[in-house]
Design a protein around this motif. Structure first.
Motif, PDB file in Angstrom:
ATOM      1  N   UNK A 162      -6.565  11.153  -4.377  1.00 12.36           N
ATOM      2  CA  UNK A 162      -6.442   9.978  -5.243  1.00 12.36           C
ATOM      3  C   UNK A 162      -6.692   8.711  -4.452  1.00 12.36           C
ATOM      4  N   UNK A 163      -7.654   7.879  -4.840  1.00 12.72           N
ATOM      5  CA  UNK A 163      -7.932   6.652  -4.087  1.00 12.72           C
ATOM      6  C   UNK A 163      -6.945   5.541  -4.416  1.00 12.72           C
ATOM      7  N   UNK A 164      -6.833   4.630  -3.487  1.00  7.95           N
ATOM      8  CA  UNK A 164      -6.107   3.389  -3.703  1.00  7.95           C
ATOM      9  C   UNK A 164      -7.139   2.335  -4.085  1.00  7.95           C
ATOM     10  N   UNK A 165      -6.968   1.705  -5.240  1.00  8.45           N
ATOM     11  CA  UNK A 165      -7.932   0.725  -5.723  1.00  8.45           C
ATOM     12  C   UNK A 165      -7.393  -0.685  -5.496  1.00  8.45           C
ATOM     13  N   UNK A 166      -8.257  -1.564  -4.968  1.00  5.77           N
ATOM     14  CA  UNK A 166      -7.883  -2.957  -4.716  1.00  5.77           C
ATOM     15  C   UNK A 166      -8.872  -3.868  -5.436  1.00  5.77           C
ATOM     16  N   UNK A 185       0.841  -1.206   0.000  1.00  8.76           N
ATOM     17  CA  UNK A 185       0.000   0.000   0.000  1.00  8.76           C
ATOM     18  C   UNK A 185       0.874   1.253   0.000  1.00  8.76           C
ATOM     19  N   UNK A 186       1.909   1.264   0.828  1.00  7.62           N
ATOM     20  CA  UNK A 186       2.777   2.446   0.897  1.00  7.62           C
ATOM     21  C   UNK A 186       3.484   2.690  -0.433  1.00  7.62           C
ATOM     22  N   UNK A 192      -9.963  -7.025  17.740  1.00  8.18           N
ATOM     23  CA  UNK A 192      -9.853  -5.712  17.101  1.00  8.18           C
ATOM     24  C   UNK A 192     -10.609  -5.730  15.783  1.00  8.18           C
ATOM     25  N   UNK A 193     -11.459  -4.711  15.608  1.00  5.57           N
ATOM     26  CA  UNK A 193     -12.213  -4.542  14.362  1.00  5.57           C
ATOM     27  C   UNK A 193     -12.107  -3.089  13.914  1.00  5.57           C
ATOM     28  N   UNK A 194     -12.028  -2.919  12.600  1.00  6.69           N
ATOM     29  CA  UNK A 194     -11.876  -1.577  12.037  1.00  6.69           C
ATOM     30  C   UNK A 194     -12.757  -1.487  10.812  1.00  6.69           C
ATOM     31  N   UNK A 195     -13.817  -0.713  10.917  1.00  2.00           N
ATOM     32  CA  UNK A 195     -14.746  -0.513   9.813  1.00  2.00           C
ATOM     33  C   UNK A 195     -14.362   0.755   9.065  1.00  2.00           C
ATOM     34  N   UNK A 196     -14.244   0.663   7.725  1.00  2.00           N
ATOM     35  CA  UNK A 196     -13.866   1.815   6.939  1.00  2.00           C
ATOM     36  C   UNK A 196     -14.761   1.930   5.721  1.00  2.00           C
ATOM     37  N   UNK A 197     -15.197   3.147   5.428  1.00  4.22           N
ATOM     38  CA  UNK A 197     -16.033   3.388   4.265  1.00  4.22           C
ATOM     39  C   UNK A 197     -15.170   3.450   3.005  1.00  4.22           C
ATOM     40  N   UNK A 198     -15.522   2.693   1.963  1.00  2.00           N
ATOM     41  CA  UNK A 198     -14.764   2.798   0.700  1.00  2.00           C
ATOM     42  C   UNK A 198     -15.124   4.070  -0.042  1.00  2.00           C
ATOM     43  N   UNK A 199     -14.281   4.441  -0.986  1.00  2.44           N
ATOM     44  CA  UNK A 199     -14.542   5.586  -1.829  1.00  2.44           C
ATOM     45  C   UNK A 199     -15.222   5.153  -3.115  1.00  2.44           C
ATOM     46  N   UNK A 200     -16.037   6.020  -3.667  1.00  5.26           N
ATOM     47  CA  UNK A 200     -16.680   5.727  -4.937  1.00  5.26           C
ATOM     48  C   UNK A 200     -15.730   6.102  -6.086  1.00  5.26           C
ATOM     49  N   UNK A 201     -15.554   5.166  -6.996  1.00  8.52           N
ATOM     50  CA  UNK A 201     -14.711   5.432  -8.164  1.00  8.52           C
ATOM     51  C   UNK A 201     -15.489   5.051  -9.414  1.00  8.52           C
ATOM     52  N   UNK A 202     -15.195   5.743 -10.481  1.00  2.00           N
ATOM     53  CA  UNK A 202     -15.885   5.465 -11.751  1.00  2.00           C
ATOM     54  C   UNK A 202     -15.309   4.225 -12.408  1.00  2.00           C
ATOM     55  N   UNK A 251      -4.346   6.397   3.615  1.00  4.80           N
ATOM     56  CA  UNK A 251      -4.061   6.567   5.037  1.00  4.80           C
ATOM     57  C   UNK A 251      -5.063   5.854   5.923  1.00  4.80           C
ATOM     58  N   UNK A 252      -6.340   5.910   5.553  1.00  3.90           N
ATOM     59  CA  UNK A 252      -7.372   5.242   6.338  1.00  3.90           C
ATOM     60  C   UNK A 252      -7.166   3.728   6.331  1.00  3.90           C
ATOM     61  N   UNK A 253      -6.830   3.186   5.160  1.00  2.00           N
ATOM     62  CA  UNK A 253      -6.625   1.741   5.068  1.00  2.00           C
ATOM     63  C   UNK A 253      -5.397   1.324   5.865  1.00  2.00           C
ATOM     64  N   UNK A 254      -4.324   2.111   5.808  1.00  2.00           N
ATOM     65  CA  UNK A 254      -3.113   1.794   6.569  1.00  2.00           C
ATOM     66  C   UNK A 254      -3.352   1.857   8.076  1.00  2.00           C
ATOM     67  N   UNK A 255      -4.184   2.805   8.530  1.00  2.00           N
ATOM     68  CA  UNK A 255      -4.498   2.874   9.956  1.00  2.00           C
ATOM     69  C   UNK A 255      -5.176   1.581  10.424  1.00  2.00           C
TER      70      UNK A 255
END
Length: 382
Positions: A289-293, A278-279, A372-382, A332-336
């Motif tokens: 700019x989003x990171x796409x997986x 990721x880094x 430990x649980x970490x919920x994160x909202x994804x970003x919308x991409x076209x 950054x959110x995903x790395x956290x």
């Protein structure tokens, strides 16, 4: 007042106590650190009406007394002193500090104007210092930084019997850590919303080993004392150091319904390798700019950048079960989330590409819930 103390112990205690001092004090005396030579050793304290810090250091006390000096100046001096014992004594309106060949003269502040430090609340129980510090590191990054929404700038501590749950959110993610602790009253059911910055500063300075005592203000009488929000104040005590903090006077969000009950797909990823990938890929990504997986059986492809911009891509082997899934995150959110995982591999649970993704530790026992649980909202991409 006159005392002699080990340089390293003195510098460490001064630096820790100075963390409570305000950068812009409402009154000049609040920039001061109280230095007290008592029969049981040297005591240092700071207070800004919200947070108080107190430290005790073993010292040779020749003459008891107390003085108030600029805390930040004392901290800067203490960390730059040579490796020699520190001596300090007062002379009228001055404090004279000597360490080896170094000499400093500090002006004193009016001690009579300094506010009385709050007393510690009643003891609620204790928790292993190492595990508590780790739990705060896992959760605190998810707390908000917008002071106009105080509720989101705190870490929520929920005490239920021998279970302690820490949670934080900034609306776009939720981090939750569950751990064991030792309550004074097995029937205790209380909660407290603690400023994340205060809790993080305290946790990162905890010594390894030992326990942290937790003191919590609760409603004073009857059964209500077992089900309050811990209104008012919380305190933490390691024996030689203690801190108190006013709580955030707000209800925390009900975060459990935000976690999906079931997952449509799950990936098990190597935490260290995924974080490194990721880094690397995120080097071409800016804040917007989003990171796409893209997940398929046995593999995830990480991508960032597009069009005329710089681009990066990397593939990583993972265990994946479910239909192919493509999601995007703020790097950054995903790395956290990955950084909070304490196991070698992590679960990523998906429902839909536009729905929250849950990053969690892999439990040691099959069928157990992750700590430990970490919920994160994804970003919308076209």
């Amino acid at each position: 007042m006159k005392f002699r103390v080990d340089r390293d112990a003195f510098a460490d205690a001064v630096a820790w106590t100075a963390r409570a001092l305000p950068a812009r004090p409402a009154a000049p005396v609040l920039a001061g650190m109280r230095v007290e030579a008592a029969e049981d050793g040297l005591r240092l304290s700071g207070f800004d009406y919200e947070v108080s810090t107190r430290a005790r250091v073993d010292a040779d006390i020749e003459e008891t007394g107390e003085v108030l000096v600029s805390g930040r100046l004392l901290a800067e001096i203490a960390r730059s002193l040579p490796a020699e014992p520190v001596e300090l004594h007062t002379d009228a309106a001055r404090a004279l500090l000597t360490c080896g060949s170094a000499r400093f003269t500090l002006l004193t502040l009016p001690l009579e104007d300094y506010p009385v430090l709050p007393e510690m609340p009643g003891s609620a129980g204790s928790v292993p210092a190492d595990r508590f510090a780790a739990a705060v590191r896992q959760v605190a990054p998810a707390a908000g930084r917008d002071d106009t929404l105080p509720m989101l700038t705190g870490v929520h501590l929920a005490f239920r019997g021998d279970a302690l749950t820490l949670a934080a959110t900034d609306r776009y993610r939720v981090a939750v850590r569950r751990m064991w602790w030792r309550p004074e009253d097995p029937a205790l059911s209380a909660s407290a919303l603690v400023p994340a910055r205060t809790l993080h500063d305290f946790a990162r300075s905890l010594p390894s080993g030992g326990n942290v005592g937790v003191a919590l203000s609760t409603l004073p009488l009857g059964e209500a004392a077992k089900s309050s929000r811990g209104e008012g104040m919380i305190g933490f005590d390691t024996g030689s150091r203690r801190t108190t903090s006013r709580l955030i006077d707000s209800d925390f969000i009900d975060y459990e319904p935000r976690f999906p009950a079931e997952a449509a797909a799950r990936a098990e990823v190597p935490v260290a390798a995924m974080a490194e990938a990721v880094r690397r890929v995120a080097l071409v990504a800016d804040r917007s700019t989003p990171l796409r997986l893209s997940f398929t059986e046995g593999e995830v492809v990480l991508e960032a950048g597009s069009g005329d911009d710089a681009q990066a891509a990397e593939a990583l082997s993972v265990a994946y079960r479910g239909e192919p899934m493509r999601v995007a995150f703020a790097p950054g959110y995903f790395l956290d989330g990955l950084g909070g995982v304490g196991t070698e591999t992590a679960w990523l649970d998906f429902t839909l590409p536009t729905k929250p993704v849950v990053v969690s530790e892999v439990p040691a026992e099959e069928g157990a819930d992750p700590d430990f649980r970490y919920l994160v909202m994804p970003l919308r991409v076209s």
